[in-house]
Design an enzyme around this catalytic site. Structure first.
Site, PDB file in Angstrom:
ATOM      1  N   ASN A  53      51.662 101.109  81.695  1.00  0.00           N
ATOM      2  CA  ASN A  53      50.863 102.266  81.553  1.00  0.00           C
ATOM      3  C   ASN A  53      51.448 103.409  81.871  1.00  0.00           C
ATOM      4  OD1 ASN A  53      49.054 104.368  80.988  1.00  0.00           O
ATOM      5  ND2 ASN A  53      47.564 103.740  82.831  1.00  0.00           N
ATOM      6  N   LYS A  66      51.381 106.577  81.374  1.00  0.00           N
ATOM      7  CA  LYS A  66      50.544 107.877  81.661  1.00  0.00           C
ATOM      8  C   LYS A  66      51.448 109.029  81.036  1.00  0.00           C
ATOM      9  CE  LYS A  66      48.857 105.670  85.685  1.00  0.00           C
ATOM     10  NZ  LYS A  66      48.228 105.411  86.921  1.00  0.00           N
ATOM     11  N   HIS A 108      40.382 104.320  81.562  1.00  0.00           N
ATOM     12  CA  HIS A 108      41.009 104.296  82.693  1.00  0.00           C
ATOM     13  C   HIS A 108      40.280 105.214  83.601  1.00  0.00           C
ATOM     14  CE1 HIS A 108      44.711 105.324  85.379  1.00  0.00           C
ATOM     15  NE2 HIS A 108      44.992 104.066  84.967  1.00  0.00           N
ATOM     16  N   GLU A 149      41.708 107.551  85.593  1.00  0.00           N
ATOM     17  CA  GLU A 149      41.990 109.055  85.627  1.00  0.00           C
ATOM     18  C   GLU A 149      41.307 109.709  84.596  1.00  0.00           C
ATOM     19  OE1 GLU A 149      46.135 107.798  85.226  1.00  0.00           O
ATOM     20  OE2 GLU A 149      46.047 107.481  87.404  1.00  0.00           O
ATOM     21  N   GLU A 180      40.711  97.979  88.205  1.00  0.00           N
ATOM     22  CA  GLU A 180      41.628  98.961  88.995  1.00  0.00           C
ATOM     23  C   GLU A 180      40.985  99.626  90.244  1.00  0.00           C
ATOM     24  OE1 GLU A 180      44.899 100.315  86.294  1.00  0.00           O
ATOM     25  OE2 GLU A 180      43.357 101.652  85.655  1.00  0.00           O
ATOM     26  N   GLY A 223      48.252 104.427  92.254  1.00  0.00           N
ATOM     27  CA  GLY A 223      49.375 105.308  92.618  1.00  0.00           C
ATOM     28  C   GLY A 223      49.569 105.614  94.218  1.00  0.00           C
ATOM     29  N   SER A 259      48.867  99.725  92.083  1.00  0.00           N
ATOM     30  CA  SER A 259      50.272  99.578  92.761  1.00  0.00           C
ATOM     31  C   SER A 259      50.733  98.226  92.794  1.00  0.00           C
ATOM     32  CB  SER A 259      49.789  99.937  94.123  1.00  0.00           C
ATOM     33  OG  SER A 259      49.431 101.384  94.429  1.00  0.00           O
TER      34      SER A 259
HETATM   35  P1  PGA Z   1      49.944 102.450  89.592  1.00  0.00           P
HETATM   36  O1  PGA Z   1      48.903 102.649  88.364  1.00  0.00           O
HETATM   37  O2  PGA Z   1      50.736 101.100  89.431  1.00  0.00           O
HETATM   38  O3  PGA Z   1      50.714 103.537  89.787  1.00  0.00           O
HETATM   39  O4  PGA Z   1      48.977 102.086  90.765  1.00  0.00           O
HETATM   40  C1  PGA Z   1      48.111 101.617  87.711  1.00  0.00           C
HETATM   41  C2  PGA Z   1      47.459 102.225  86.710  1.00  0.00           C
HETATM   42  O5  PGA Z   1      46.753 103.418  86.833  1.00  0.00           O
HETATM   43  O6  PGA Z   1      47.308 102.006  85.413  1.00  0.00           O
END
Ligand code: PGA
Length: 253
Positions: free
Chosen positions: A9, A11, A97, A99, A169, A175, A215
């Site tokens: 992803n 983003k 997601h 976010e 998640e 992140g 992560s």
């Molecule tokens: P990350 O993000 O691996 O940077 O923690 C995961 C995601 O949001 O898909």
């Protein structure tokens, strides 16, 4: 055998040129995927066609959108519909997601509509669920995540839900460099499968890939993917580093 998936992803990262370079680096590693394995690149909308054409010759590498709109079509400036994605031969789309739930106020009801539009347009939704830190600390994560599934997915008939991909998640691990422990990941994945089984039966629950997101890195992917109910990962940060994502693909069961 259940599908095992490494989903990148990106983003809102990478210029077009950086994106092309990153894809080439990963594809040049020439990792041959088995029939039950899949690598997904969820890239920004303007890069979808480039990504689709880069992966065209590769077995089980596909391009995905990071989102689609919850309405079919109309006066929604700047938005992209599931039908548009389908018309570009895009067959996967991330839905819900964390976010987007947070910054775009996406509700479980809106996500139910997105999932339906994806299916109407032959797109496999990668449906995200997961709890924020406060919910984890209060110990009510199971109830919280089960409600996300029920409110966005459980209107689907069995033949649709079994085509879905779920990504768990834990928001506190996205992140942040914090990963859920393998025990926490396995426990939640098992729980999600049991919630689906209670509604649709064991056989269907067993078919649905449940990815872990939060992560995932080159050095922990193997351990996380090794959990019996973890079927790969949805990877943010580490998917932007070619060498790291290559290791993550190799960690698939
Ligand atoms: P990350 O993000 O691996 O940077 O923690 C995961 C995601 O949001 O898909």
């Amino acid at each position: 055998m259940r599908k095992q998936i490494a989903a990148a992803n990106w983003k809102m990262n990478c210029t077009f040129q950086q994106g092309e370079k990153l894809l080439c680096e990963i594809l040049d590693a020439d990792i041959k995927l088995a029939d039950h394995q899949l690598t997904i690149f969820a890239v920004p909308y303007p890069y979808l066609l480039m990504t689709r054409s880069e992966v065209e010759e590769e077995w089980n590498y596909v391009a995905a959108a990071q989102n689609c709109h919850h309405k079919k079509a109309g006066a929604y400036t700047g938005e992209v519909s599931a039908e548009m994605l389908h018309s570009m031969n895009i067959n996967y789309c991330i839905v819900g997601h964390s976010e987007r739930r947070e910054y775009n106020q996406e509700t479980n009801a809106m996500l139910a509509a997105k999932v339906d539009l994806c299916f109407e347009n032959y797109i496999t939704p990668i449906f995200c669920c997961g709890e924020p830190l406060a919910i984890r600390e209060a110990g009510t994560q199971n109830h919280f995540v089960a409600a996300q599934l029920k409110e966005s997915l459980f209107h689907l008939p069995a033949e649709k839900i079994k085509q879905l991909v779920i990504a768990y998640e834990p928001i506190w691990a996205i992140g942040t460099g914090k990963t859920a422990s393998t025990e926490q990941a396995q426990e939640m994945h098992r729980f999600l499968r049991s919630v689906i089984a209670a509604q649709y039966g064991e056989a269907i629950a067993d078919e649905i890939p449940i990815l872990y997101g939060g992560s995932v890195k080159a050095n922990n992917a193997k351990e996380i993917f090794g959990c019996p109910d973890v079927d790969g990962g949805l990877v943010g940060g580490a998917s932007l580093v070619g060498a790291d994502f290559i290791e993550i693909i190799k960690a698939l069961k």
